[in-house]
Design a protein around this motif. Structure first.
Motif, mmCIF file in Angstrom:
data_model
loop_
_atom_site.group_PDB
_atom_site.id
_atom_site.type_symbol
_atom_site.label_atom_id
_atom_site.label_comp_id
_atom_site.label_asym_id
_atom_site.label_seq_id
_atom_site.Cartn_x
_atom_site.Cartn_y
_atom_site.Cartn_z
ATOM 1 N N VAL A 199 0.841 -1.197 0.000
ATOM 2 C CA VAL A 199 0.000 0.000 0.000
ATOM 3 C C VAL A 199 0.880 1.252 0.000
ATOM 4 N N ARG A 200 1.963 1.212 0.821
ATOM 5 C CA ARG A 200 2.868 2.371 0.872
ATOM 6 C C ARG A 200 3.508 2.642 -0.484
ATOM 7 N N HIS A 201 3.861 1.578 -1.204
ATOM 8 C CA HIS A 201 4.553 1.756 -2.491
ATOM 9 C C HIS A 201 3.596 1.796 -3.680
ATOM 10 N N HIS A 202 2.297 1.826 -3.405
ATOM 11 C CA HIS A 202 1.293 1.823 -4.482
ATOM 12 C C HIS A 202 1.529 0.691 -5.479
ATOM 13 N N GLN A 203 1.879 -0.474 -4.951
ATOM 14 C CA GLN A 203 2.108 -1.641 -5.804
ATOM 15 C C GLN A 203 0.761 -2.339 -6.053
ATOM 16 N N HIS B 168 -7.856 -3.223 -1.457
ATOM 17 C CA HIS B 168 -8.982 -2.762 -2.271
ATOM 18 C C HIS B 168 -9.306 -1.298 -1.966
ATOM 19 N N ARG B 169 -9.325 -0.969 -0.670
ATOM 20 C CA ARG B 169 -9.624 0.435 -0.303
ATOM 21 C C ARG B 169 -8.573 1.383 -0.868
ATOM 22 N N ALA B 170 -7.351 0.887 -1.013
ATOM 23 C CA ALA B 170 -6.286 1.728 -1.588
ATOM 24 C C ALA B 170 -6.334 1.741 -3.122
ATOM 25 N N GLY B 171 -7.304 1.007 -3.687
ATOM 26 C CA GLY B 171 -7.447 0.989 -5.150
ATOM 27 C C GLY B 171 -6.386 0.169 -5.853
ATOM 28 N N LEU B 172 -5.804 -0.794 -5.142
ATOM 29 C CA LEU B 172 -4.667 -1.540 -5.705
ATOM 30 C C LEU B 172 -4.988 -3.004 -6.019
ATOM 31 N N LEU B 173 -6.229 -3.437 -5.746
ATOM 32 C CA LEU B 173 -6.536 -4.866 -5.853
ATOM 33 C C LEU B 173 -7.320 -5.202 -7.115
ATOM 34 N N GLU C 267 -16.355 -5.418 -6.311
ATOM 35 C CA GLU C 267 -16.010 -4.541 -7.451
ATOM 36 C C GLU C 267 -14.563 -4.714 -7.898
ATOM 37 N N ALA C 268 -13.759 -5.459 -7.123
ATOM 38 C CA ALA C 268 -12.375 -5.719 -7.555
ATOM 39 C C ALA C 268 -12.280 -6.929 -8.485
ATOM 40 N N VAL C 269 -13.378 -7.687 -8.610
ATOM 41 C CA VAL C 269 -13.337 -8.929 -9.401
ATOM 42 C C VAL C 269 -13.260 -8.605 -10.892
ATOM 43 N N VAL C 270 -12.166 -9.062 -11.528
ATOM 44 C CA VAL C 270 -11.982 -8.796 -12.959
ATOM 45 C C VAL C 270 -12.185 -10.051 -13.805
ATOM 46 N N GLU C 271 -12.129 -11.224 -13.146
ATOM 47 C CA GLU C 271 -12.304 -12.462 -13.909
ATOM 48 C C GLU C 271 -12.832 -13.568 -13.005
ATOM 49 N N VAL C 272 -13.631 -14.457 -13.608
ATOM 50 C CA VAL C 272 -14.186 -15.617 -12.910
ATOM 51 C C VAL C 272 -13.955 -16.850 -13.777
ATOM 52 N N LEU C 273 -13.468 -17.891 -13.150
ATOM 53 C CA LEU C 273 -13.267 -19.176 -13.841
ATOM 54 C C LEU C 273 -13.884 -20.235 -12.934
ATOM 55 N N ASP C 274 -15.030 -20.796 -13.346
ATOM 56 C CA ASP C 274 -15.743 -21.707 -12.438
ATOM 57 C C ASP C 274 -16.392 -22.836 -13.217
ATOM 58 N N HIS C 275 -16.673 -23.927 -12.505
ATOM 59 C CA HIS C 275 -17.343 -25.051 -13.175
ATOM 60 C C HIS C 275 -18.724 -25.310 -12.583
ATOM 61 N N ARG C 276 -19.392 -24.227 -12.169
ATOM 62 C CA ARG C 276 -20.776 -24.302 -11.680
ATOM 63 C C ARG C 276 -21.654 -23.418 -12.555
#
Length: 349
Positions: free
Chosen positions: A1-5, A85-90, A109-118
């Motif tokens: 979070v400190r390094h905005h990674q 997530h709150r830091a906008g990094l996730l 809202e951080a979820v960018v992809e889903v891979l599931d077998h259901r």
């Protein structure tokens, strides 16, 4: 979070079984290798506290066999996903599930992809990449994804993890167990073609199955936690545990009723459904059910929902129970796994 990674986490479900674990490890590795000039660090996260890892006996066995030390894994209690997530990094990729539990709703809202077998429940944002295919193992979808990627990414270690996982999930590709699909078979064959030195199917399946069902060293509380799903409604929370011994063995555990009471009270569960599964020499499953609750109306409602279910019908036969707060059954429909029973229980709640 400190390094905005920026951090891109790949995470399986809360049961954190072998499929969730290996799917997260393999997909995170693939993304790290193939993402063009990645800004983010790709991190597979095992969705349990580190203290629970010993309960995942088949996972500890396979990772040990493949020389992956537990010290190199990252567990849910070792990374602050909410803070990132709150830091906008996730960024979050979900494997082997697609519905975050209520406690993680803020991460949605951080979820960018889903891979599931259901089958999918509900819609996702248009920006989220969704793969939901009804195959036997999520590791099959990960294998397909890696196989379609640049050559050379799939190494022997990743192949061995995926191969063992698909075999365990699909009960050694046995049609009788009702889990395997042609795509699972194709992926196992593909891995074996590329890495002929992989262990024989029977050998690795037997070793993993033995490790999975070895609950000899576990307390009742650990057995209940080993493979646990939790369902909640507005009013109450219901635990659903897969138990890897037959019902008779389970009922004869010393102090069982006190253990069930303590387990539910400590976690605020109004009741517990224990789904027993054991296998005979031919790898054919037999299943039994126990429904525990001190709340008679809840227990009756859950028992009735299970008895009267039609999609699928469980073909339940009541058994004589040692206690009034515990309903016990043999389950004639042995292919109705927990995945198929959870929607029945959700509706009942």
């Amino acid at each position: 979070v400190r390094h905005h990674q920026e951090i891109h986490v790949v995470m399986g479900n809360e049961a954190c079984d072998l499929d969730s674990t290996v799917s997260a490890l393999a997909l995170a590795y693939f993304l790290a290798k193939t993402s063009p000039a990645p800004k983010a660090a790709f991190i597979p996260v095992l969705n349990i506290p580190r203290a629970d890892f010993a309960l995942r006996t088949e996972t500890t066995f396979l990772l040990q066999e493949q020389g992956i030390p537990a010290a190199s894994l990252i567990f849910r209690d070792e990374i602050d996903l909410g803070g990132l997530h709150r830091a906008g990094l996730l960024s979050l990729t979900l494997v082997d599930h697609h519905v975050l539990p209520g406690t993680d709703a803020a991460l949605e809202e951080a979820v960018v992809e889903v891979l599931d077998h259901r089958p999918l429940e509900g819609d996702r944002a248009a920006s989220c990449r969704v793969t939901a295919e009804l195959v036997g193992s999520c590791a099959t979808l990960v294998t397909e994804r890696i196989a379609q990627g640049p050559p050379g990414i799939l190494d022997r270690l990743t192949a061995a993890l995926l191969h063992g996982t698909i075999l365990l999930d699909c009960v050694n590709l046995s049609p009788a167990a009702g889990k395997v699909t042609p795509r699972d078979v194709a992926c196992v064959s593909l891995l074996e073609e590329r890495f002929p030195e992989l262990p024989a199917r029977d050998a690795i399946f037997k070793a993993l199955q033995a490790a999975k069902f070895d609950v000899s060293g576990l307390t009742t509380e650990q057995m209940l936690r080993k493979d646990l799903k939790v369902l909640s409604s507005d009013e109450l929370v219901l635990a659903v545990s897969a138990i890897y011994v037959d019902l008779e063995t389970f009922l004869h555990r010393p102090g069982l009723l006190q253990d069930l009471d303590a387990f539910c009270q400590a976690r605020g569960y109004a009741g517990l459904v224990a789904m027993m599964i054991s296998f005979n020499e031919q790898n054919e499953p037999s299943r039994q059910l126990a429904v525990y609750s001190r709340r008679e109306p809840l227990r009756s409602a859950v028992c009735r929902a299970l008895e009267e279910a039609t999609t699928p019908s469980l073909h339940l036969q009541p058994l004589l129970s040692p206690w009034s707060c515990l309903g016990t059954y043999t389950q004639g429909n042995a292919v109705a796994s927990r995945k198929k029973v959870l929607p029945i229980l959700r509706t009942a709640l």
